[in-house]
Design an enzyme around this catalytic site. Structure first.
Site, PDB file in Angstrom:
ATOM      1  N   ASP A   9      39.859  29.559  18.277  1.00  0.00           N
ATOM      2  CA  ASP A   9      39.080  28.542  18.989  1.00  0.00           C
ATOM      3  C   ASP A   9      39.586  27.173  18.539  1.00  0.00           C
ATOM      4  O   ASP A   9      40.283  27.062  17.529  1.00  0.00           O
ATOM      5  CB  ASP A   9      37.575  28.667  18.674  1.00  0.00           C
ATOM      6  CG  ASP A   9      36.749  27.600  19.394  1.00  0.00           C
ATOM      7  OD1 ASP A   9      36.933  27.443  20.620  1.00  0.00           O
ATOM      8  OD2 ASP A   9      35.961  26.896  18.748  1.00  0.00           O
ATOM      9  N   SER A  10      39.175  26.154  19.276  1.00  0.00           N
ATOM     10  CA  SER A  10      39.565  24.801  18.898  1.00  0.00           C
ATOM     11  C   SER A  10      38.836  24.352  17.628  1.00  0.00           C
ATOM     12  O   SER A  10      39.212  23.344  17.040  1.00  0.00           O
ATOM     13  CB  SER A  10      39.235  23.839  20.037  1.00  0.00           C
ATOM     14  OG  SER A  10      37.836  23.844  20.258  1.00  0.00           O
ATOM     15  N   CYS A  72      37.560  30.663  23.238  1.00  0.00           N
ATOM     16  CA  CYS A  72      37.482  29.274  23.675  1.00  0.00           C
ATOM     17  C   CYS A  72      37.692  29.306  25.183  1.00  0.00           C
ATOM     18  O   CYS A  72      38.714  29.816  25.660  1.00  0.00           O
ATOM     19  CB  CYS A  72      38.587  28.475  22.986  1.00  0.00           C
ATOM     20  SG  CYS A  72      38.782  26.800  23.594  1.00  0.00           S
ATOM     21  N   GLU A 151      30.524  19.773  16.514  1.00  0.00           N
ATOM     22  CA  GLU A 151      31.507  19.695  15.422  1.00  0.00           C
ATOM     23  C   GLU A 151      31.004  18.803  14.283  1.00  0.00           C
ATOM     24  O   GLU A 151      31.397  18.961  13.143  1.00  0.00           O
ATOM     25  CB  GLU A 151      32.864  19.196  15.947  1.00  0.00           C
ATOM     26  CG  GLU A 151      33.590  20.215  16.817  1.00  0.00           C
ATOM     27  CD  GLU A 151      34.284  21.351  16.040  1.00  0.00           C
ATOM     28  OE1 GLU A 151      34.852  21.085  14.971  1.00  0.00           O
ATOM     29  OE2 GLU A 151      34.245  22.505  16.520  1.00  0.00           O
ATOM     30  N   CYS A 183      31.126  27.310  27.213  1.00  0.00           N
ATOM     31  CA  CYS A 183      31.879  26.787  26.071  1.00  0.00           C
ATOM     32  C   CYS A 183      31.280  27.450  24.850  1.00  0.00           C
ATOM     33  O   CYS A 183      30.059  27.518  24.715  1.00  0.00           O
ATOM     34  CB  CYS A 183      31.725  25.267  25.985  1.00  0.00           C
ATOM     35  SG  CYS A 183      32.412  24.580  24.464  1.00  0.00           S
ATOM     36  N   HIS A 185      31.047  26.542  21.926  1.00  0.00           N
ATOM     37  CA  HIS A 185      30.275  25.665  21.034  1.00  0.00           C
ATOM     38  C   HIS A 185      28.801  25.578  21.466  1.00  0.00           C
ATOM     39  O   HIS A 185      27.931  25.295  20.653  1.00  0.00           O
ATOM     40  CB  HIS A 185      30.834  24.238  21.056  1.00  0.00           C
ATOM     41  CG  HIS A 185      32.063  24.041  20.225  1.00  0.00           C
ATOM     42  ND1 HIS A 185      33.282  24.572  20.554  1.00  0.00           N
ATOM     43  CD2 HIS A 185      32.253  23.361  19.056  1.00  0.00           C
ATOM     44  CE1 HIS A 185      34.182  24.212  19.637  1.00  0.00           C
ATOM     45  NE2 HIS A 185      33.577  23.480  18.724  1.00  0.00           N
TER      46      HIS A 185
HETATM   47  N1  DGL Z   1      34.743  25.969  22.255  1.00  0.00           N
HETATM   48  C1  DGL Z   1      35.731  25.676  23.201  1.00  0.00           C
HETATM   49  C2  DGL Z   1      35.419  26.171  24.591  1.00  0.00           C
HETATM   50  O1  DGL Z   1      34.813  27.196  24.701  1.00  0.00           O
HETATM   51  C3  DGL Z   1      36.437  24.382  23.124  1.00  0.00           C
HETATM   52  C4  DGL Z   1      35.700  23.151  23.106  1.00  0.00           C
HETATM   53  C5  DGL Z   1      36.649  21.995  22.956  1.00  0.00           C
HETATM   54  O2  DGL Z   1      37.476  22.037  22.063  1.00  0.00           O
HETATM   55  O3  DGL Z   1      36.561  21.053  23.751  1.00  0.00           O
HETATM   56  O4  DGL Z   1      35.824  25.582  25.564  1.00  0.00           O
END
Ligand code: DGL
Length: 276
Positions: A9-10, A72, A151, A183, A185
């Site tokens: 993931d990012s 992600c 984050e 997402c 997150h």
């Molecule tokens: N958690 C990621 C997603 O599902 C990336 C969020 C990001 O880095 O902008 O898209």
């Protein structure tokens, strides 16, 4: 098979998927990479997301993973098909599982999806949803301020509420009955998101469905781990190891004994064929 499942993931978001995989598959060993230093991916150009994602995939291949989970949505939208065609190990994304689960849960086939600018612009969810059911109506909304909040560990309180309420305004007065958190997150903001939606709306996080797909692929390919020795998970971050540890244990109760800080700057940026 004793090799780990690789998850990327990012940043921290993919831990919501890792957590669900650990819950459903407690025998499996996880090797996780969070590109915390370069997070967020959402607003980045497609080429850059592709390059960073391949750097993580190539790093996971060095760890001899038996499967890759692109936890992600932004990276799934850009790299999933390419990775599937080039690698000889199974590759799982998070978009399709979320879409299937949303269609199953919706009564009026009116579904809303929120995600990063990259995911929403790619139209990946709308495409996946319509491919499953032509009757579906999709509302897509980018919420670019959610990932920076998460984050920073701001997942409740006044600031989180203000940002979530403001971001979700365009969805007011639409009668969707299912909302996809597009997402990884966003599940961390779920209680706040929920508080601004009618109680009748079902919220879908793709983690649970993704873990189910991981499970069925492991058994289908007979690569599930059989050892009863407790798995030793490994976490890598391109950011500060201590912050990663703190986040994972505080917000997700994940025990991160082995966290190491790595640099991906010198990793291969091009797609490579998987050598098994
Ligand atoms: N958690 C990621 C997603 O599902 C990336 C969020 C990001 O880095 O902008 O898209």
């Amino acid at each position: 098979m004793d090799r780990p499942i690789g998850i990327i993931d990012s940043g921290f978001g993919g831990l919501t998927v890792a957590q669900e995989i650990m819950r459903q598959l407690p025998k499996e060993t996880i090797c996780y990479i969070g590109d915390t230093l370069r997070c967020p991916y959402g607003p980045r150009p497609v080429d850059e997301v592709r390059k960073f994602t391949w750097q993580m995939i190539n790093r996971l291949l060095e760890e001899n993973v038996k499967m890759i989970v692109i936890a992600c949505n932004t990276a799934t939208a850009v790299v999933l098909e390419e990775a599937r065609s080039l690698l000889s190990i199974p590759v799982v994304g998070v978009i399709q599982p979320g879409a299937i689960s949303a269609i199953q849960s919706s009564n009026n086939q009116h579904i809303a999806v929120i995600g990063t600018t990259g995911t929403i612009t790619s139209n990946a969810y709308a495409t996946a949803l319509v491919a499953i059911s032509e009757q579906v109506t999709v509302e897509s909304l980018a919420c670019p301020f959610f990932v920076p909040l998460v984050e920073q560990g701001i997942i409740d309180g006044e600031e989180a509420e203000r940002v979530v309420e403001e971001s979700l305004k365009p969805l007011k007065n639409t009668d969707f009955d299912t909302l996809i958190l597009g997402c990884t997150h966003y599940p961390l903001l779920k209680p706040v998101i929920e508080s601004f939606l009618p109680a009748s709306v079902t919220i879908i996080s793709s983690g649970e469905e993704t873990a189910r797909e991981v499970s069925s692929l492991l058994f289908h390919h007979s690569i599930n781990r059989k050892s009863s020795v407790e798995p030793e998970h490994q976490f890598f971050t391109t950011g500060v190891a201590e912050s990663f540890k703190h986040f994972a244990s505080k917000w997700l109760a994940i025990d991160t004994k082995n966290v190491a800080s790595i640099s991906l700057g010198s990793s291969l940026v091009f797609p490579t064929m998987n050598r098994q």
